[in-house]
Design a protein around this motif. Structure first.
Motif, PDB file in Angstrom:
ATOM      1  N   LYS A  42     161.459 -61.056  -1.468  1.00 38.88           N
ATOM      2  CA  LYS A  42     160.416 -62.077  -1.638  1.00 38.88           C
ATOM      3  C   LYS A  42     160.303 -62.496  -3.104  1.00 38.88           C
ATOM      4  CE  LYS A  42     155.584 -62.962  -0.552  1.00 38.88           C
ATOM      5  NZ  LYS A  42     154.342 -62.393  -0.010  1.00 38.88           N
ATOM      6  N   THR A  43     160.347 -61.522  -4.001  1.00 42.00           N
ATOM      7  CA  THR A  43     160.259 -61.811  -5.425  1.00 42.00           C
ATOM      8  C   THR A  43     161.471 -62.615  -5.893  1.00 42.00           C
ATOM      9  OG1 THR A  43     159.066 -59.743  -5.735  1.00 42.00           O
ATOM     10  CG2 THR A  43     159.949 -60.778  -7.700  1.00 42.00           C
ATOM     11  N   LYS A  44     162.648 -62.210  -5.430  1.00 41.36           N
ATOM     12  CA  LYS A  44     163.865 -62.924  -5.828  1.00 41.36           C
ATOM     13  C   LYS A  44     163.866 -64.346  -5.290  1.00 41.36           C
ATOM     14  CE  LYS A  44     166.845 -58.899  -6.299  1.00 41.36           C
ATOM     15  NZ  LYS A  44     168.034 -58.205  -5.792  1.00 41.36           N
ATOM     16  N   ALA A  45     163.415 -64.526  -4.060  1.00 41.17           N
ATOM     17  CA  ALA A  45     163.359 -65.867  -3.470  1.00 41.17           C
ATOM     18  C   ALA A  45     162.363 -66.744  -4.220  1.00 41.17           C
ATOM     19  CB  ALA A  45     162.983 -65.774  -2.001  1.00 41.17           C
ATOM     20  N   ARG A  46     161.245 -66.147  -4.579  1.00 39.49           N
ATOM     21  CA  ARG A  46     160.230 -66.898  -5.330  1.00 39.49           C
ATOM     22  C   ARG A  46     160.763 -67.333  -6.699  1.00 39.49           C
ATOM     23  NH1 ARG A  46     154.283 -64.262  -5.530  1.00 39.49           N
ATOM     24  NH2 ARG A  46     153.289 -65.996  -4.503  1.00 39.49           N
ATOM     25  N   ARG A  47     161.450 -66.413  -7.363  1.00 36.01           N
ATOM     26  CA  ARG A  47     162.023 -66.716  -8.675  1.00 36.01           C
ATOM     27  C   ARG A  47     163.084 -67.801  -8.564  1.00 36.01           C
ATOM     28  NH1 ARG A  47     163.319 -61.277 -10.902  1.00 36.01           N
ATOM     29  NH2 ARG A  47     161.097 -60.974 -11.106  1.00 36.01           N
ATOM     30  N   ARG A  48     163.911 -67.709  -7.512  1.00 37.86           N
ATOM     31  CA  ARG A  48     164.963 -68.702  -7.286  1.00 37.86           C
ATOM     32  C   ARG A  48     164.359 -70.076  -7.010  1.00 37.86           C
ATOM     33  NH1 ARG A  48     167.540 -66.404  -3.098  1.00 37.86           N
ATOM     34  NH2 ARG A  48     168.499 -64.926  -4.494  1.00 37.86           N
ATOM     35  N   ALA A  49     163.288 -70.123  -6.211  1.00 32.10           N
ATOM     36  CA  ALA A  49     162.623 -71.392  -5.905  1.00 32.10           C
ATOM     37  C   ALA A  49     161.999 -71.991  -7.161  1.00 32.10           C
ATOM     38  CB  ALA A  49     161.563 -71.183  -4.835  1.00 32.10           C
ATOM     39  N   ALA A  50     161.389 -71.155  -7.992  1.00 34.12           N
ATOM     40  CA  ALA A  50     160.789 -71.642  -9.231  1.00 34.12           C
ATOM     41  C   ALA A  50     161.853 -72.200 -10.176  1.00 34.12           C
ATOM     42  CB  ALA A  50     160.022 -70.518  -9.912  1.00 34.12           C
TER      43      ALA A  50
END
Length: 86
Positions: A42-50
């Motif tokens: 979830k954290t990695k996906a959020r960082r990637r989206a940002a």
């Protein structure tokens, strides 16, 4: 020490502003190594989206500036405001 404390060194208190260490046998409240779920999907996906959103905004702003050069003024103002945020 303050100036008042220097007049009476026997009653002086240390007013040092260094960071305090946690007491022995206790855990620091905000220690970076103790964060749970570090590096989860979830954290990695959020960082990637940002990151994708930031690049999209940069490219879109660049295209707008190429179309209308006067739009560089608010883009520069926004970048300056973000850099001075902290």
């Amino acid at each position: 020490m303050t100036n008042i404390d220097m007049a009476k060194p026997e009653t002086a208190t240390d007013t040092d502003t260094r960071t305090l260490e946690a007491a022995p046998g206790t855990e620091a409240l905000h220690h970076k190594g103790t964060k749970k779920n570090k590096g989860t999907k979830k954290t990695k996906a959020r960082r990637r989206a940002a990151k994708a959103l930031a690049y999209f905004a940069l490219i879109f702003s660049g295209l707008l500036v190429l179309a209308e050069p006067w739009l560089l003024i608010p883009v520069v103002a926004l970048v300056l405001a973000i850099s001075l945020w902290d």
